[in-house]
Design an enzyme around this catalytic site. Structure first.
Site, PDB file in Angstrom:
ATOM      1  N   ARG A  14      -8.187  55.875  36.239  1.00  0.00           N
ATOM      2  CA  ARG A  14      -7.844  54.452  36.192  1.00  0.00           C
ATOM      3  C   ARG A  14      -9.113  53.591  36.142  1.00  0.00           C
ATOM      4  NH1 ARG A  14      -2.549  52.160  39.408  1.00  0.00           N
ATOM      5  NH2 ARG A  14      -1.820  50.930  37.687  1.00  0.00           N
ATOM      6  N   CYS A  15      -9.847  53.773  35.081  1.00  0.00           N
ATOM      7  CA  CYS A  15     -11.232  53.326  35.102  1.00  0.00           C
ATOM      8  C   CYS A  15     -11.719  52.670  33.826  1.00  0.00           C
ATOM      9  CB  CYS A  15     -12.109  54.546  35.303  1.00  0.00           C
ATOM     10  SG  CYS A  15     -11.783  55.758  34.013  1.00  0.00           S
ATOM     11  N   GLU A  28      -5.385  48.994  34.464  1.00  0.00           N
ATOM     12  CA  GLU A  28      -6.412  49.484  35.381  1.00  0.00           C
ATOM     13  C   GLU A  28      -7.118  48.383  36.159  1.00  0.00           C
ATOM     14  OE1 GLU A  28      -8.064  53.192  32.770  1.00  0.00           O
ATOM     15  OE2 GLU A  28      -8.031  51.210  31.899  1.00  0.00           O
ATOM     16  N   GLN A  75      -1.969  62.790  27.770  1.00  0.00           N
ATOM     17  CA  GLN A  75      -1.854  61.354  27.511  1.00  0.00           C
ATOM     18  C   GLN A  75      -2.154  61.045  26.044  1.00  0.00           C
ATOM     19  OE1 GLN A  75      -3.877  60.601  31.856  1.00  0.00           O
ATOM     20  NE2 GLN A  75      -4.099  58.905  30.432  1.00  0.00           N
TER      21      GLN A  75
HETATM   22  N1  MCN Z   1       1.953  44.916  29.983  1.00  0.00           N
HETATM   23  C1  MCN Z   1       2.608  43.699  29.853  1.00  0.00           C
HETATM   24  N2  MCN Z   1       1.886  42.586  29.507  1.00  0.00           N
HETATM   25  C2  MCN Z   1       0.545  42.646  29.314  1.00  0.00           C
HETATM   26  C3  MCN Z   1      -0.135  43.872  29.480  1.00  0.00           C
HETATM   27  C4  MCN Z   1       0.606  45.002  29.807  1.00  0.00           C
HETATM   28  O1  MCN Z   1       3.816  43.644  30.058  1.00  0.00           O
HETATM   29  N3  MCN Z   1      -0.148  41.560  28.964  1.00  0.00           N
HETATM   30  C5  MCN Z   1       2.703  46.140  30.303  1.00  0.00           C
HETATM   31  C6  MCN Z   1       2.616  47.131  29.143  1.00  0.00           C
HETATM   32  O2  MCN Z   1       3.467  46.877  28.110  1.00  0.00           O
HETATM   33  C7  MCN Z   1       2.818  48.447  29.837  1.00  0.00           C
HETATM   34  C8  MCN Z   1       2.083  48.233  31.167  1.00  0.00           C
HETATM   35  O3  MCN Z   1       2.092  46.809  31.386  1.00  0.00           O
HETATM   36  O4  MCN Z   1       4.183  48.698  30.033  1.00  0.00           O
HETATM   37  C9  MCN Z   1       0.635  48.733  31.127  1.00  0.00           C
HETATM   38  O5  MCN Z   1       0.068  48.315  29.935  1.00  0.00           O
HETATM   39  P1  MCN Z   1      -1.464  48.477  29.482  1.00  0.00           P
HETATM   40  O6  MCN Z   1      -2.314  47.604  30.286  1.00  0.00           O
HETATM   41  O7  MCN Z   1      -1.473  48.333  28.010  1.00  0.00           O
HETATM   42  O8  MCN Z   1      -1.861  49.979  29.880  1.00  0.00           O
HETATM   43  P2  MCN Z   1      -1.360  51.338  29.192  1.00  0.00           P
HETATM   44  O9  MCN Z   1       0.067  51.261  28.903  1.00  0.00           O
HETATM   45  O10 MCN Z   1      -2.308  51.740  28.136  1.00  0.00           O
HETATM   46  O11 MCN Z   1      -1.503  52.321  30.424  1.00  0.00           O
HETATM   47  C10 MCN Z   1      -2.714  52.972  30.734  1.00  0.00           C
HETATM   48  C11 MCN Z   1      -3.213  52.591  32.106  1.00  0.00           C
HETATM   49  C12 MCN Z   1      -4.223  53.591  32.531  1.00  0.00           C
HETATM   50  S1  MCN Z   1      -5.527  53.878  31.513  1.00  0.00           S
HETATM   51  C13 MCN Z   1      -4.079  54.297  33.691  1.00  0.00           C
HETATM   52  S2  MCN Z   1      -5.316  55.337  34.122  1.00  0.00           S
HETATM   53  C14 MCN Z   1      -2.899  54.141  34.508  1.00  0.00           C
HETATM   54  C15 MCN Z   1      -2.228  52.824  34.311  1.00  0.00           C
HETATM   55  O12 MCN Z   1      -2.102  52.525  33.007  1.00  0.00           O
HETATM   56  N4  MCN Z   1      -2.076  55.204  34.682  1.00  0.00           N
HETATM   57  C16 MCN Z   1      -0.808  54.988  35.162  1.00  0.00           C
HETATM   58  N5  MCN Z   1      -1.130  52.611  35.061  1.00  0.00           N
HETATM   59  C17 MCN Z   1      -0.314  53.657  35.387  1.00  0.00           C
HETATM   60  N6  MCN Z   1       0.925  53.453  35.877  1.00  0.00           N
HETATM   61  C18 MCN Z   1       1.737  54.509  36.101  1.00  0.00           C
HETATM   62  N7  MCN Z   1       2.970  54.297  36.596  1.00  0.00           N
HETATM   63  N8  MCN Z   1       1.344  55.800  35.840  1.00  0.00           N
HETATM   64  C19 MCN Z   1       0.109  56.059  35.382  1.00  0.00           C
HETATM   65  O13 MCN Z   1      -0.252  57.299  35.127  1.00  0.00           O
HETATM   66 CU1  CUM Z   2      -9.956  56.070  32.885  1.00  0.00          CU
HETATM   67  S1  CUM Z   2      -8.121  56.700  33.464  1.00  0.00           S
HETATM   68 MO1  CUM Z   2      -6.861  55.775  32.220  1.00  0.00          MO
HETATM   69  O1  CUM Z   2      -8.036  55.369  31.124  1.00  0.00           O
HETATM   70  O2  CUM Z   2      -6.048  57.020  31.548  1.00  0.00           O
END
Ligand code: MCN
Ligand code: CUM
Length: 800
Positions: free
Chosen positions: A375-376, A745, A228
């Site tokens: 996911r934490c 998360e 990641q």
């Molecule tokens: N998004 C949006 N509007 C917002 C916030 C987010 O449209 N206000 C969209 C983002 O652009 C992105 C998605 O939602 O396409 C998730 O965004 P974000 O909250 O920024 O999270 P990350 O992209 O950093 O994803 C990481 C997070 C984590 S830490 C874990 S663990 C997890 C999760 O995402 N693992 C996943 N969701 C998952 N979903 C899938 N399908 N697979 C994983 O491994």
């Molecule tokens: Cu703590 S699981 Mo996500 O942060 O990749």
């Protein structure tokens, strides 16, 4: 432009900008089975690696005889810890400043630990040869929980570490002890709770693996791997293996989910790299499901106790929290803060509580290392679970309605920025509104009546609420780093002459949909249709530097960088527009997709015309081309809020409970793609339901992992998964360029307490205060029949 004139701005939803529920572009290949995962990487002359793992949880290694393995036809290399040690690679540093064995030398410390590995012409030969390796183990007493680890006569698991005379891996505290003591002295009522958040596992569809390819002729090392955070891996390889950074290329191809499982650096990656260097052939390593479940980063495994000081009228005066966390054999938590227990002290951030004190103790046990990651956002899951279970218990002790108790203690909308009891600074939120939207949606009063009516017929209905705010988006660089590398992120946008563009970031999507959403941010900023923008991530040779995707940090950090890069492009395009329109830059106005002359709105040029001019008709003195990059160091975390409400019916005879309704109200600020956000919430709620109802990894007294396959480790299928009713509130993030907060998360973090609170509410009046997750029917049944709490991690009880 006068008010009466129609705007010529593009319709943002039509071009797939922000707010559009644009279909995920990556699904084109995923749904067709055309994704390109790690196992799809096939290189000429590639060899295959298989790992021999320890069958026992704690043993001294007397000897390892690999001679029979070398004799298997097709075997190219057999590696042991002893051989790794000659290259100083038998141990590696963890992301939490501990050490972890790559291949065991002295002892094995958990079942499934890597003991040797074989590299052969095909994976079956490698596996057969592993079985031909003879290891003599001298078994040692096994420790599977903190109670055992802290016993006076406990064997020392980490006897490899100088000065380690017990199984404590850290003691840590935060908050105001004296102030908290005073609050408790003044309290009318003190409410107490203790519980275990069981060990769980992210179990992504695709397991972990790598294909390492070292080219002696060029000196270049290319590693395709399930990570990641590719740039962090490149840094680690450069700094630890002392290979030149410019000759290291880490490629993270399509990932079949990560969920945190692909944050840590695993021994298999290291071994495949060394094996490729030694054999000068590409070496592939792919885990099977059991290896993934028994040896890679787990989540939780935390014992939480605490108490709340309360005034009779319902005001929370202070909180005490203590945790004993089980880190397994090596302290390998993948988290970027200097706080030993992650962001556990984000607990109670949404409540106005004057003072709090947290003590945390981490212990070593004979279980797999690599905690935190599921996911934490770094133990926020445990923090919010504790918070919401504590809040419900306190409301009950006071005899105040649980919704009302939350409402009266929330941080008010006009009280931001707000300093939380453990020192975080939150910046925005509408907590009471979110709760109200949820209560209205579920018809709280109506359900209470229904519940009372049902009780007359011996039926057990319950309603559970969980409210939480999550610290998402590490860092800022002042407070967050990984092994000294500061937390920020970057994006690079290149607009081609025909107005099509490529965007690259240092994040790495694992299924979250970045290829779709980042293009929407660019569309929002530039008016280029999202379909005209291709998004690339995960290749350190092409992507700009970034800290990867976890802690839902991508939108808060990389997403912000995308907006900033696009704004730089727009600033340059404005100069080109002024040149094309033959006016000064100050006279040029912007509306979505075009620049126009302020005094003559009809005279305008599209962003695409500016792009063409950047390559064909630029003014004197202006650098050709239309591209920009931006590094973004966020001033603060983002603080999304969620309110989850669940209703259940518990069968008093069997302890089986059914979910009746799940209402979720999420405030993640401005939503880029509402459909993707909803997908994230539904997935998160499903994991929350799984953890509360069925999903845990446990160990027997010998340290055998129970949960090493999908017969024992239960994942909910569509059949078990309840339906979800989603609602939204939007409080834009005040410091994010597009007002977005993280969401990835939230529902997993906040969800579990809603399910558990609902079952506990149904059991109210039955003498039960807590049943530990998962709330398997037999545990609920036991609680009902014994009228006592059910706690700990079966089958080894820690509460006796
Ligand atoms: N998004 C949006 N509007 C917002 C916030 C987010 O449209 N206000 C969209 C983002 O652009 C992105 C998605 O939602 O396409 C998730 O965004 P974000 O909250 O920024 O999270 P990350 O992209 O950093 O994803 C990481 C997070 C984590 S830490 C874990 S663990 C997890 C999760 O995402 N693992 C996943 N969701 C998952 N979903 C899938 N399908 N697979 C994983 O491994
Ligand atoms: Cu703590 S699981 Mo996500 O942060 O990749």
């Amino acid at each position: 432009m006068t008010l009466t004139e129609p705007s010529r701005a593009l319709d943002e939803i039509k071009i797939g900008g922000m707010g559009a529920s644009r279909k995920r572009v990556e699904d084109n290949r995923f749904i067709r089975g055309k994704g390109h995962y790690i196992d799809d990487v096939v290189l000429p002359g590639m060899l295959h690696m298989e790992i021999l793992r320890s069958p026992v949880a704690h043993a001294r290694i007397r000897s390892i005889d690999t001679s029979a393995a070398w004799d298997v036809p097709g075997v190219r290399l057999v590696l042991t810890g002893e051989m790794m040690a000659t290259r100083n690679l038998a141990w590696m540093p963890t992301l939490s400043y501990d050490t972890q064995a790559v291949l065991a030398t002295d002892k094995v410390r958990f079942q499934g630990q890597e003991v040797a590995c074989v590299i052969a012409d095909d994976p079956y030969i490698a596996k057969d040869a592993c079985e031909a390796i003879v290891v003599e183990y001298e078994q040692l007493p096994v420790i599977v929980n903190p109670t055992q680890a802290l016993a006076a006569d406990a064997p020392i698991i980490r006897d490899d570490k100088q000065g380690q005379h017990d199984n404590v891996c850290f003691n840590w505290e935060v908050g105001d002890k004296d102030g908290t003591d005073r609050a408790f002295a003044e309290a009318d009522v003190v409410s107490r709770i203790r519980m275990h958040y069981p060990r769980s596992h992210p179990s992504p569809l695709e397991t972990c693996g790598s294909v390492a390819d070292f080219d002696r002729a060029t000196g270049k090392l290319t590693v395709y791997m399930t990570t990641q955070a590719p740039h962090i891996v490149r840094a680690a390889v450069a700094l630890i293996a002392e290979l030149p950074e410019h000759l290291i290329r880490i490629v993270s191809p399509d990932l079949g989910g990560g969920f945190g499982n692909k944050v840590p650096v695993y021994p298999g990656y290291v071994m495949s790299i060394l094996a490729s260097i030694l054999t000068e052939r590409p070496v592939k390593w792919i885990e099977d499901r059991t290896s993934n479940l028994i040896s890679t980063g787990f989540g939780r495994d935390v014992y939480l106790t605490g108490e709340m000081a309360l005034r009779q009228d319902g005001k929370i005066l202070g909180v005490r929290m203590h945790t004993d966390s089980d880190h397994g054999a090596f302290f390998g938590d993948a988290q970027p803060s200097k706080f030993k227990i992650g962001l556990l002290h984000s607990a109670f951030s949404c409540y106005d509580i004057p003072t709090a004190h947290l003590t945390a103790r981490g212990v070593y046990t004979n279980k797999a290392p690599g905690g935190v990651a599921y996911r934490c956002s770094f133990r926020v899951t445990e923090a919010m679970f504790f918070q919401e279970r504590m809040v419900q218990a306190a409301a009950e002790d006071l005899g105040i309605d649980q919704a009302e108790f939350r409402r009266m203690n929330f941080v008010r909308d006009d009280d931001f920025p707000h300093r939380t009891p453990f020192g975080f600074l939150t910046d925005s939120g509408q907590y009471a509104k979110c709760l109200q939207v949820g209560l209205d949606a579920i018809d709280y009063e109506g359900f209470r009546r229904e519940q009372a009516e049902a009780a007359k017929n011996g039926r057990l209905l319950g309603i559970g609420i969980s409210c939480m705010t999550e610290p998402l988006g590490a860092g800022n660089s002042r407070e967050y780093d990984i092994l000294g590398i500061k937390m920020f992120d970057s994006a690079e946008l290149r607009v081609h002459m025909t107005g099509k563009a490529i965007l690259r970031t240092g994040a790495k999507t694992q299924g979250q949909g970045h290829e779709t959403t980042w293009a929407q941010i660019v569309a929002h900023e530039l008016g280029l249709p999202a379909d005209d923008i291709v998004v690339e991530e995960g290749d350190t040779d092409t992507a700009p530097f970034g800290m990867g995707t976890y802690a839902s940090r991508s939108t808060p950090v990389a997403g912000a960088a995308v907006a900033m890069a696009a704004r730089k492009v727009r600033a340059k395009a404005r100069k080109l527009a002024a040149h094309l329109l033959e006016v000064s830059e100050e006279d040029v106005e912007w509306e979505l997709g075009r620049f126009y002359v302020r005094s003559a709105p009809d005279r305008g040029v599209t962003i695409q015309e500016c792009a063409m001019a950047a390559y064909s008709n630029m003014p004197d003195g202006l650098e050709p081309g239309l591209e920009a990059n931006a590094y973004y160091d966020p001033p603060n975390l983002t603080w999304p809020f969620g309110c989850y409400i669940v209703t259940v019916e518990v069968d008093p005879v069997t302890g089986v409970w059914d979910v009746l309704r799940v209402v979720a109200v999420d405030d993640c600020g401005v939503r880029i793609n509402p459909m993707i956000v909803e997908g994230q919430i539904m997935g998160g709620l499903t994991e929350a339901y799984a953890m509360s109802s069925m999903q845990f990894i446990t160990f027997d007294a010998e340290g055998n992992c129970i949960g090493s396959n999908f017969m024992d480790y239960l994942l909910p299928t569509a059949w078990e998964t309840p339906g979800y009713e989603l609602h939204e509130v939007v409080t834009p993030c005040p410091h994010h360029p597009i007002g977005a907060k993280g969401i990835g998360e939230c529902a997993t973090v906040g969800g579990p307490a809603a399910f558990v609170n609902a079952v506990m509410d149904a059991l109210k009046g039955h003498g039960v205060r807590n049943v530990d997750m998962p709330l398997l029917p037999d545990r609920v049944h036991e609680a009902l029949t014994t009228r006592a709490d059910v706690s700990g991690a079966p089958p080894i009880r820690t509460d006796s």
